[in-house]
Design an enzyme around this catalytic site. Structure first.
Site, PDB file in Angstrom:
ATOM      1  N   ASP A   1      10.139  -1.309 -44.526  1.00  0.00           N
ATOM      2  CA  ASP A   1       9.950   0.132 -44.714  1.00  0.00           C
ATOM      3  C   ASP A   1      10.701   0.643 -45.935  1.00  0.00           C
ATOM      4  OD1 ASP A   1       8.732   2.493 -44.060  1.00  0.00           O
ATOM      5  OD2 ASP A   1      10.209   3.088 -42.560  1.00  0.00           O
TER       6      ASP A   1
ATOM      7  N   LYS B   1      11.283   2.504 -49.134  1.00  0.00           N
ATOM      8  CA  LYS B   1      10.720   3.676 -49.827  1.00  0.00           C
ATOM      9  C   LYS B   1      11.898   4.576 -50.185  1.00  0.00           C
ATOM     10  CE  LYS B   1       9.804   5.767 -45.356  1.00  0.00           C
ATOM     11  NZ  LYS B   1       8.915   6.466 -44.458  1.00  0.00           N
TER      12      LYS B   1
ATOM     13  N   ASN C   1      14.184   6.174 -47.575  1.00  0.00           N
ATOM     14  CA  ASN C   1      15.082   5.349 -46.751  1.00  0.00           C
ATOM     15  C   ASN C   1      16.240   4.759 -47.552  1.00  0.00           C
ATOM     16  OD1 ASN C   1      13.728   5.849 -44.449  1.00  0.00           O
ATOM     17  ND2 ASN C   1      12.523   3.965 -44.458  1.00  0.00           N
TER      18      ASN C   1
ATOM     19  N   ASP D   1      17.558   3.302 -41.813  1.00  0.00           N
ATOM     20  CA  ASP D   1      16.305   3.362 -41.055  1.00  0.00           C
ATOM     21  C   ASP D   1      15.685   1.978 -40.838  1.00  0.00           C
ATOM     22  OD1 ASP D   1      14.277   4.342 -39.606  1.00  0.00           O
ATOM     23  OD2 ASP D   1      13.331   5.503 -41.191  1.00  0.00           O
TER      24      ASP D   1
ATOM     25  N   THR E   1       4.717   2.802 -44.803  1.00  0.00           N
ATOM     26  CA  THR E   1       4.320   4.117 -45.278  1.00  0.00           C
ATOM     27  C   THR E   1       3.121   3.933 -46.186  1.00  0.00           C
ATOM     28  OG1 THR E   1       6.583   4.815 -45.108  1.00  0.00           O
ATOM     29  CG2 THR E   1       5.191   6.119 -46.551  1.00  0.00           C
TER      30      THR E   1
HETATM   31  N1  LIG Z   1      23.999   7.708 -42.861  1.00  0.00           N
HETATM   32  C1  LIG Z   1      23.400   8.820 -43.276  1.00  0.00           C
HETATM   33  N2  LIG Z   1      24.023   9.687 -44.105  1.00  0.00           N
HETATM   34  C2  LIG Z   1      23.399  10.809 -44.532  1.00  0.00           C
HETATM   35  N3  LIG Z   1      22.153  11.178 -44.162  1.00  0.00           N
HETATM   36  C3  LIG Z   1      21.482  10.373 -43.327  1.00  0.00           C
HETATM   37  C4  LIG Z   1      22.065   9.153 -42.834  1.00  0.00           C
HETATM   38  N4  LIG Z   1      21.161   8.544 -42.026  1.00  0.00           N
HETATM   39  C5  LIG Z   1      20.079   9.333 -42.018  1.00  0.00           C
HETATM   40  N5  LIG Z   1      20.255  10.431 -42.785  1.00  0.00           N
HETATM   41  C6  LIG Z   1      19.279  11.514 -43.012  1.00  0.00           C
HETATM   42  O1  LIG Z   1      18.454  11.642 -41.867  1.00  0.00           O
HETATM   43  C7  LIG Z   1      17.088  11.351 -42.206  1.00  0.00           C
HETATM   44  C8  LIG Z   1      16.407  10.672 -41.029  1.00  0.00           C
HETATM   45  O2  LIG Z   1      17.036   9.411 -40.817  1.00  0.00           O
HETATM   46  P1  LIG Z   1      16.192   8.144 -40.382  1.00  0.00           P
HETATM   47  O3  LIG Z   1      15.070   7.953 -41.371  1.00  0.00           O
HETATM   48  O4  LIG Z   1      17.125   7.020 -40.173  1.00  0.00           O
HETATM   49  O5  LIG Z   1      15.651   8.689 -39.005  1.00  0.00           O
HETATM   50  P2  LIG Z   1      14.445   8.185 -38.145  1.00  0.00           P
HETATM   51  O6  LIG Z   1      14.485   9.000 -36.901  1.00  0.00           O
HETATM   52  O7  LIG Z   1      14.515   6.709 -37.961  1.00  0.00           O
HETATM   53  O8  LIG Z   1      13.235   8.540 -39.064  1.00  0.00           O
HETATM   54  P3  LIG Z   1      11.796   7.834 -39.098  1.00  0.00           P
HETATM   55  O9  LIG Z   1      10.932   8.615 -38.179  1.00  0.00           O
HETATM   56  O10 LIG Z   1      11.427   7.969 -40.577  1.00  0.00           O
HETATM   57  O11 LIG Z   1      11.969   6.418 -38.676  1.00  0.00           O
HETATM   58  C9  LIG Z   1      17.183  10.509 -43.478  1.00  0.00           C
HETATM   59  O12 LIG Z   1      16.004  10.562 -44.220  1.00  0.00           O
HETATM   60  C10 LIG Z   1      18.366  11.155 -44.173  1.00  0.00           C
HETATM   61  O13 LIG Z   1      17.969  12.346 -44.817  1.00  0.00           O
END
Ligand SMILES: Nc1ncnc2c1ncn2[C@@H]1O[C@H](COP(=O)(O)OP(=O)(O)OP(=O)(O)O)[C@@H](O)[C@H]1O
Length: 424
Positions: free
Chosen positions: A191, A193, A196, A209, A253
């Site tokens: 994934d 992109k 992430n 992610d 994606t």
């Molecule tokens: N360690 C971090 N520090 C700062 N911001 C973060 C961090 N982890 C995640 N984020 C923010 O939160 C957002 C969502 O995180 P992530 O993509 O891991 O969530 P997800 O629920 O797995 O999303 P997806 O549905 O895309 O899988 C990221 O795009 C980023 O903006």
């Protein structure tokens, strides 16, 4: 799996007798700007990077150990908050996943995969996990806070929304180092992109992610391959670590999906090299190479159109070596693609990366340095928000889905100690 006995300090110094992810080099300790050896007594420089340096302990925190500061981002089944640990005042990014949503969307396996990858990974370009635990309704992943936010946003703020070739090379190299490590561990990322890729306060990247990632179990053993050039040392074949993993699930994606994923005929770690090609293109031109007017047109283009480089007036001119590496990463046949023979070593030895100092990557000054914000002045921020602080769980309460308890029984509740952290 066992990794080598190599230990890389945060200075990039390699000690021990294993082969280094950075190319097997044993380095001198870098000097500070005033010429003295960097102070290794400081925790920040004592942190070690090998899986052996992570110590799993029984969980030391609960949701009420943290105060929510603000929402950082939202995903399909969860939210990520900036939080402060009450007793240490440290800031973290806390991913809170709703069990109810996970059950509804059939995403339990993904949460387990993400926890597993984060808990076993220990690499400077992969977000660090400190705690994972659960309440009746939620799973929590407490991770290092990346103050610079999404690389995607940083890209959007650049003039023309693209990077100069040398800057793109820098980020591509850091991504390759992270993918090399993940492949060695037996994971396919799947994934990649800009959304992430997060920017650490230092400006270096951190992959996050991992819910789409896939692990081969058990991971294969890495083998050593001779490099093509006599001037290059032998390299690690990371392909062999995941050689037994071919997966069929349709994930990724839209504009980053590899041809073999669209065809559904099974895919390997070569998908990560395809997505690297798309990422490099997007960094350089601000758009992805196969985007069509709708999903079907995009997929047709991914399957059948050769990558074209913009040549209209005003388009960024790029070197022929840069075009060459992107073309090779975007070869439709995954068995002919760059990276399909010996993994990361193939990609690293492409002449485009000849000038890249793999061993010292994390000591090179990054092209974009995030401006200090909440992360830098945590104390002030804490004082500002003390009166409105809320325990995470308090605001998130929903009724537990029947049977959820059993489904999540195997989710690991652990605190992870990383060598050197105690001094931070
Ligand atoms: N360690 C971090 N520090 C700062 N911001 C973060 C961090 N982890 C995640 N984020 C923010 O939160 C957002 C969502 O995180 P992530 O993509 O891991 O969530 P997800 O629920 O797995 O999303 P997806 O549905 O895309 O899988 C990221 O795009 C980023 O903006």
């Amino acid at each position: 799996m066992t990794t080598s006995s190599m230990t890389t300090t945060a200075t990039g110094t390699t000690v021990g007798n294993g082969s280094s992810l950075n190319g097997g080099l044993h380095l001198n300790i870098p000097k500070s700007p005033n010429g003295s050896a960097l102070d290794l007594r400081r925790g920040a420089f004592r942190r070690t990077y090998s899986s052996n340096s992570i110590k799993k302990k029984s969980i030391e925190v609960t949701p009420s150990s943290f105060v929510k500061i603000r929402l950082l981002g939202k995903g399909d089944v969860g939210k990520v908050y900036l939080v402060r640990q009450k007793d240490t005042d440290r800031l973290y990014a806390m991913k809170v996943l709703s069990k109810k949503e996970m059950i509804k969307r059939n995403k339990i396996k993904r949460a387990f995969a993400e926890q597993e990858i984060l808990a076993t990974s220990n690499h400077p370009f992969i977000v660090t996990l400190y705690h994972s635990f659960q309440s009746e309704d939620y799973l929590y992943l407490c991770m290092e806070y990346c103050m610079g936010g999404e690389f995607f946003r940083a890209l959007q703020t650049r003039p023309g929304k693209y990077l100069q070739e040398e800057d793109a090379k820098f980020y591509a190299a850091e991504v390759i180092a992270a993918l090399e490590y993940l492949h060695l561990m037996g994971f396919i990322y799947r994934d990649l992109k800009p959304e992430n890729i997060l920017l650490h306060q230092s400006g270096h990247i951190m992959l996050t992610d991992f819910d789409l990632s896939k692990q081969s179990s058990p991971a294969g053993e890495p083998t050593v391959v001779k490099s093509g050039s006599p001037s290059m040392p032998p390299a690690i074949d990371t392909k062999s670590c995941i050689a037994n993993l071919r997966t069929n699930s349709f994930v990724g994606t839209e504009e980053y999906i590899a041809p073999e994923v669209i065809k559904g005929c099974g895919h390997t770690s070569a998908v990560d090299w395809w997505t690297l090609g798309i990422l490099m293109y997007e960094m350089l031109f601000g758009v992805t190479p196969f985007k069509g007017k709708d999903r079907n047109a995009t997929f047709q283009s991914i399957l059948h159109t050769d990558v074209q480089f913009p040549d209209h007036p005003g388009a960024q001119p790029i070197s022929s070596l840069c075009k060459s590496v992107i073309r090779k990463l975007l070869i439709k046949d995954d068995q002919l693609r760059l990276g399909s023979k010996a993994g990361a070593s193939d990609v690293k030895s492409h002449p485009f990366f000849k000038t890249t100092n793999w061993a010292l990557l994390r000591h090179l000054p990054p092209p974009i340095i995030p401006q200090p914000s909440f992360g830098a002045d945590a104390i002030n921020f804490r004082q500002m928000h003390e009166s409105v602080s809320l325990d995470i769980e308090g605001e998130e309460l929903v009724h537990q889905h029947p049977g959820a308890k059993n489904l999540f029984a195997n989710f690991s509740s652990v605190t992870l100690h990383h060598d050197g952290d105690d001094d931070l």
